[in-house]
Design a protein around this motif. Structure first.
Motif, PDB file in Angstrom:
ATOM      1  N   GLY A 497      -7.724  -0.875 -15.262  1.00  0.00           N
ATOM      2  CA  GLY A 497      -8.939  -1.377 -15.347  1.00  0.00           C
ATOM      3  C   GLY A 497      -9.494  -2.148 -14.020  1.00  0.00           C
ATOM      4  N   LEU A 498      -8.657  -2.225 -12.942  1.00  0.00           N
ATOM      5  CA  LEU A 498      -8.907  -2.889 -11.612  1.00  0.00           C
ATOM      6  C   LEU A 498      -9.486  -1.805 -10.643  1.00  0.00           C
ATOM      7  N   GLY A 499     -10.388  -2.335 -10.157  1.00  0.00           N
ATOM      8  CA  GLY A 499     -10.826  -1.678  -9.035  1.00  0.00           C
ATOM      9  C   GLY A 499      -9.888  -1.635  -7.621  1.00  0.00           C
ATOM     10  N   ALA A 500     -10.423  -0.928  -6.686  1.00  0.00           N
ATOM     11  CA  ALA A 500      -9.676  -0.637  -5.543  1.00  0.00           C
ATOM     12  C   ALA A 500      -9.568  -2.063  -4.831  1.00  0.00           C
ATOM     13  N   ASP A 501     -10.710  -2.755  -4.861  1.00  0.00           N
ATOM     14  CA  ASP A 501     -10.944  -4.012  -3.811  1.00  0.00           C
ATOM     15  C   ASP A 501      -9.921  -5.058  -4.782  1.00  0.00           C
ATOM     16  N   ALA A 502      -9.698  -5.235  -6.143  1.00  0.00           N
ATOM     17  CA  ALA A 502      -9.027  -5.777  -6.567  1.00  0.00           C
ATOM     18  C   ALA A 502      -7.530  -5.805  -6.351  1.00  0.00           C
ATOM     19  N   MET A 503      -7.149  -4.428  -6.374  1.00  0.00           N
ATOM     20  CA  MET A 503      -5.680  -4.272  -6.259  1.00  0.00           C
ATOM     21  C   MET A 503      -5.422  -4.447  -4.671  1.00  0.00           C
ATOM     22  N   ASP A 504      -6.311  -4.411  -3.488  1.00  0.00           N
ATOM     23  CA  ASP A 504      -5.984  -4.509  -2.266  1.00  0.00           C
ATOM     24  C   ASP A 504      -5.832  -5.971  -2.191  1.00  0.00           C
ATOM     25  N   ALA A 505      -6.644  -6.713  -2.643  1.00  0.00           N
ATOM     26  CA  ALA A 505      -6.239  -8.376  -2.950  1.00  0.00           C
ATOM     27  C   ALA A 505      -5.271  -8.585  -3.460  1.00  0.00           C
ATOM     28  N   ILE A 506      -4.686  -8.182  -4.626  1.00  0.00           N
ATOM     29  CA  ILE A 506      -3.458  -8.420  -5.120  1.00  0.00           C
ATOM     30  C   ILE A 506      -2.229  -8.096  -4.477  1.00  0.00           C
ATOM     31  N   SER A 507      -2.379  -6.789  -3.561  1.00  0.00           N
ATOM     32  CA  SER A 507      -1.290  -6.338  -2.779  1.00  0.00           C
ATOM     33  C   SER A 507      -1.009  -7.355  -1.542  1.00  0.00           C
ATOM     34  N   ARG A 508      -2.067  -7.651  -0.782  1.00  0.00           N
ATOM     35  CA  ARG A 508      -2.126  -8.924   0.208  1.00  0.00           C
ATOM     36  C   ARG A 508      -1.480 -10.408  -0.612  1.00  0.00           C
ATOM     37  N   GLY A 509      -1.805 -10.540  -1.564  1.00  0.00           N
ATOM     38  CA  GLY A 509      -1.527 -11.713  -2.063  1.00  0.00           C
ATOM     39  C   GLY A 509       0.002 -11.541  -2.588  1.00  0.00           C
ATOM     40  N   ALA A 510       0.482 -10.508  -2.840  1.00  0.00           N
ATOM     41  CA  ALA A 510       1.958 -10.313  -3.340  1.00  0.00           C
ATOM     42  C   ALA A 510       2.851 -10.021  -2.273  1.00  0.00           C
ATOM     43  N   GLN A 511       2.583 -10.285  -0.990  1.00  0.00           N
ATOM     44  CA  GLN A 511       3.487 -10.338   0.137  1.00  0.00           C
ATOM     45  C   GLN A 511       4.682 -11.034  -0.139  1.00  0.00           C
ATOM     46  N   ALA A 512       5.877 -10.556   0.445  1.00  0.00           N
ATOM     47  CA  ALA A 512       6.903 -11.609   0.514  1.00  0.00           C
ATOM     48  C   ALA A 512       6.720 -12.588   1.231  1.00  0.00           C
ATOM     49  N   PRO A 513       7.509 -13.786   0.765  1.00  0.00           N
ATOM     50  CA  PRO A 513       7.364 -14.956   1.571  1.00  0.00           C
ATOM     51  C   PRO A 513       7.730 -14.716   3.031  1.00  0.00           C
ATOM     52  N   SER A 514       7.201 -15.598   4.021  1.00  0.00           N
ATOM     53  CA  SER A 514       7.377 -15.526   5.384  1.00  0.00           C
ATOM     54  C   SER A 514       8.830 -15.934   5.649  1.00  0.00           C
ATOM     55  N   LEU A 515       9.649 -15.141   6.654  1.00  0.00           N
ATOM     56  CA  LEU A 515      10.917 -15.552   7.007  1.00  0.00           C
ATOM     57  C   LEU A 515      11.185 -16.359   8.199  1.00  0.00           C
ATOM     58  N   VAL A 516       9.872 -16.309   9.057  1.00  0.00           N
ATOM     59  CA  VAL A 516      10.011 -16.971  10.322  1.00  0.00           C
ATOM     60  C   VAL A 516       9.106 -18.100  10.342  1.00  0.00           C
ATOM     61  N   ARG A 517       9.497 -19.279   9.970  1.00  0.00           N
ATOM     62  CA  ARG A 517       8.665 -20.562   9.807  1.00  0.00           C
ATOM     63  C   ARG A 517       8.574 -21.081  10.929  1.00  0.00           C
ATOM     64  N   GLY A 518       7.447 -21.217  11.604  1.00  0.00           N
ATOM     65  CA  GLY A 518       7.259 -22.083  12.996  1.00  0.00           C
ATOM     66  C   GLY A 518       6.847 -20.923  13.954  1.00  0.00           C
ATOM     67  N   VAL A 519       6.643 -21.153  15.270  1.00  0.00           N
ATOM     68  CA  VAL A 519       5.870 -20.258  16.095  1.00  0.00           C
ATOM     69  C   VAL A 519       7.060 -19.805  16.867  1.00  0.00           C
ATOM     70  N   VAL A 520       6.782 -18.476  17.157  1.00  0.00           N
ATOM     71  CA  VAL A 520       7.929 -17.471  17.943  1.00  0.00           C
ATOM     72  C   VAL A 520       7.412 -17.609  19.201  1.00  0.00           C
ATOM     73  N   ASN A 521       8.497 -18.328  20.055  1.00  0.00           N
ATOM     74  CA  ASN A 521       8.111 -18.535  21.488  1.00  0.00           C
ATOM     75  C   ASN A 521       8.539 -17.433  22.473  1.00  0.00           C
ATOM     76  N   ASP A 522       9.488 -16.719  21.930  1.00  0.00           N
ATOM     77  CA  ASP A 522      10.099 -15.472  22.717  1.00  0.00           C
ATOM     78  C   ASP A 522      10.717 -14.628  21.941  1.00  0.00           C
ATOM     79  N   LEU A 523      10.822 -13.295  22.411  1.00  0.00           N
ATOM     80  CA  LEU A 523      11.536 -12.186  21.635  1.00  0.00           C
ATOM     81  C   LEU A 523      12.469 -11.318  22.693  1.00  0.00           C
ATOM     82  N   ALA A 524      13.571 -10.702  22.071  1.00  0.00           N
ATOM     83  CA  ALA A 524      14.245 -10.001  22.372  1.00  0.00           C
ATOM     84  C   ALA A 524      14.612  -8.600  21.554  1.00  0.00           C
ATOM     85  N   ILE A 525      14.730  -7.598  22.370  1.00  0.00           N
ATOM     86  CA  ILE A 525      15.050  -6.241  21.374  1.00  0.00           C
ATOM     87  C   ILE A 525      15.797  -5.535  22.261  1.00  0.00           C
TER      88      ILE A 525
END
Length: 592
Positions: A497-525
């Motif tokens: 019974g949920l529309g496409a917009d509602a499913m998209d909103a639920i998907s965005r809200g159901a993202q896993a909690p962030s792993l990098v708390r703070g500002v990323v000052n530099d990267l290396a790969i």
């Protein structure tokens, strides 16, 4: 009376008298040659029965069958026939030899490696590995050394280096694959956390160290040198093994050092030549084999926040609020200027009336090289721009790579801090959401993979399209996908019974909690092993404050995060199939 001088020209030639014996001699020689020819034919060892009459007739029939065959098809047919005959002979002699097969495989691998080395020598992108890496399945670990915010990271071989706001340079050893035996079965387990093997910290009065925060770090590929730049205008070259200073360029005229903060350093790939950029609007080149200054590059009109380089004597820089990226040709003593400053997307007619406003670029913050012709920049409006040195405008721009920062609640703001807010009949109007800056950007050279960081809590992976004309998002690192439909069913909620917009909103809200708390000052790969057979490492420098300013304090940790990105299951088989197809086609991506 006729004389020799009055005769016609035809009668002036004097004929040589010929004896009768000469004519006889000539006739005898010719007869001897005829007899010898007849004897050689009659005395041939090949009899009539042994004459290849059938072969001749077969060749005639073969020519009759393939008379309309073009030369290319004939070469292919003859090659296939040769291979079939060779295989038949080998089988008749007793089958294949394993050693010979191993040699063939080795030669094939050497050929592929030679192709890659040639492509890299030509400066072409040749590694398409984005789909082979499992970004969501990456393991991650936080590690720190009792320091403040981490400003820069670098990886060289099996060692990691990071620098901090409280003048510390720390050396770590990457985890090794340890083999353990249980019940006679050999298993591999990974020690996930790096091990600290070196530490040094300066002070406000240090003469052989940094006196202010260290802003950047780079390590040479041969493992000999580590270079750091700081807010004290110093560029220090360290012995990578002992972390002892070898040379200090303090910014004085006698050592040709920088006159303002050294913001970024990078080694030229495969050499000990160093590029450094500074807030004094210059790029300097150093030769660390002699620990000497080489040259200074001028041109930017604002502080140079980042520099990137590959194997050639070229580098790319970004000039902050002069909104230019510059490609420096050191040998030719010239530069190419690429101007930004536009919106993050094309503005359509009537778009502003609908309340959708573009975000204009105010500062170019980061840059990384993909190959000798292609580089990517990140800006303060959150956009990623793809550039080619043969075009003055971006090939492609991806807007809002790390999203928008929601405005602060009204009770936390004031007219002095936010003068653009106004009141209306319904109450105070909120400020427009602002984009998150691209604070970190790094790529694997000559591949289609790069990663970015900001302060939204994620390190995000990106892919370059095969035609090098688009930037495509991949999954954030170590963020498992969540099955929203299954989660709703577990909660007793029907998704029908949920529309496409509602499913998209639920998907965005159901993202896993962030792993990098703070500002990323530099990267290396970097690749974990040769050609990234088992995956790659991504290293992030995290701080509660941005390394170049204290306009805001973020809720996070002062640490570094190591992501261990594995290869997807079955990637080797698919690569083998792709390689077979490529070899059949006779094409190689590095030469496109």
């Amino acid at each position: 009376m006729s004389s020799f001088f009055t005769l016609p020209a035809s009668q002036k030639k004097r004929k040589r008298p010929q004896a009768a014996g000469d004519a006889t001699e000539k006739r005898g020689a010719s007869s001897r040659r005829q007899e010898s020819r007849d004897e050689s034919i009659s005395g041939s060892d090949v009899s009539d029965d042994d004459a290849p009459a059938d072969d001749y007739s077969g060749s005639e029939s073969e020519d009759e069958e393939f008379k309309n065959e073009d030369p290319a098809a004939k070469r292919i047919r003859l090659a296939e026939q040769y291979l079939a005959n060779t295989q038949k002979e080998v089988l008749e002699l007793g089958g294949f030899d394993a050693a010979e097969i191993d040699q063939e495989i080795l030669r094939s691998r050497m050929g592929e490696r030679l192709k890659e080395d040639t492509a890299e020598g030509k400066g072409k992108l040749y590694r398409f590995i984005a789909d082979e890496l499992d970004w969501t399945g990456a393991q991650h670990d936080h590690f720190r050394a009792d320091t403040k915010g981490v400003n820069g990271v670098a990886i060289a071989g099996r060692h990691v280096y990071f620098v901090t706001q409280d003048r510390a340079l720390v050396k770590w050893e990457l985890p090794e694959l340890e083999t353990s035996s249980e019940d006679g079965v050999s298993k591999k387990k990974t020690s996930r956390k790096p091990k600290k093997v070196g530490f040094t910290r300066g002070s406000k009065t240090a003469t052989q160290h940094h006196q202010k925060q260290i802003l950047c770090v780079a390590a040479s590929q041969d493992g000999k040198f580590v270079a750091t730049g700081g807010a004290d205008n110093r560029l220090i070259i360290w012995d990578a093994n002992t972390l002892k200073p070898l040379k200090i360029f303090s910014g004085l005229l006698r050592d040709n050092g920088h006159r303002d903060s050294v913001v970024s350093v990078v080694f030229r790939r495969g050499t000990n030549q160093l590029f450094s950029s500074s807030k004094d609007r210059t790029v300097k080149i150093w030769s660390l084999d002699e620990l000497a200054y080489v040259e200074t590059l001028f041109g930017h009109q604002d502080e140079i926040l980042d520099v990137s380089a590959l194997a050639n004597e070229t580098c790319v820089t970004v000039g902050a609020r002069d909104r230019t990226a510059r490609f420096w040709k050191v040998v030719e003593e010239s530069q190419l200027v690429f101007r930004g400053g536009g919106p993050d997307r094309k503005i359509k007619k009537g778009e502003d009336d609908e309340g959708i406003k573009p975000h204009y670029e105010g500062s170019m913050e980061r840059v990384t090289c993909i190959d000798d012709d292609t580089f990517i920049t990140g800006s303060d409006n959150g956009s990623l721009s793809l550039w080619n040195i043969h075009k003055k405008k971006p090939v492609f721009t991806y807007p809002l790579a790390h999203g928008l920062e929601p405005p602060a609640p009204i009770e936390q703001r004031s007219a002095e801090m936010d003068p653009t807010q106004s009141l209306d009949a319904e109450g105070p109007m909120l400020l427009d959401p602002q984009p998150r800056w691209i604070t970190a950007l790094k790529a694997i050279p000559f591949s289609d993979v790069f990663v970015t960081g900001s302060w939204d809590g994620y390190v995000r992976a990106w892919r370059l399209s095969s035609d090098k004309r688009r930037i495509e998002p991949l999954d954030p690192l170590a963020t498992p996908e969540i099955d929203v439909i299954a989660a709703l069913e577990d909660a007793g909620i029907s998704s029908a019974g949920l529309g496409a917009d509602a499913m998209d909103a639920i998907s965005r809200g159901a993202q896993a909690p962030s792993l990098v708390r703070g500002v990323v000052n530099d990267l290396a790969i970097v690749d974990k092993d040769e050609r990234g057979k088992s995956g790659c490492y991504v290293l992030a420098a995290i701080g509660r404050e941005h390394k170049l300013g204290r306009w805001e304090s973020f809720d996070g940790r002062n640490c570094a995060v190591l992501f261990n990105v594995p290869r997807r299951a079955g990637a080797d088989e698919s690569n083998a199939a792709d390689g077979a197809q490529d070899s059949d086609a006779g094409d190689f991506a590095g030469f496109d």
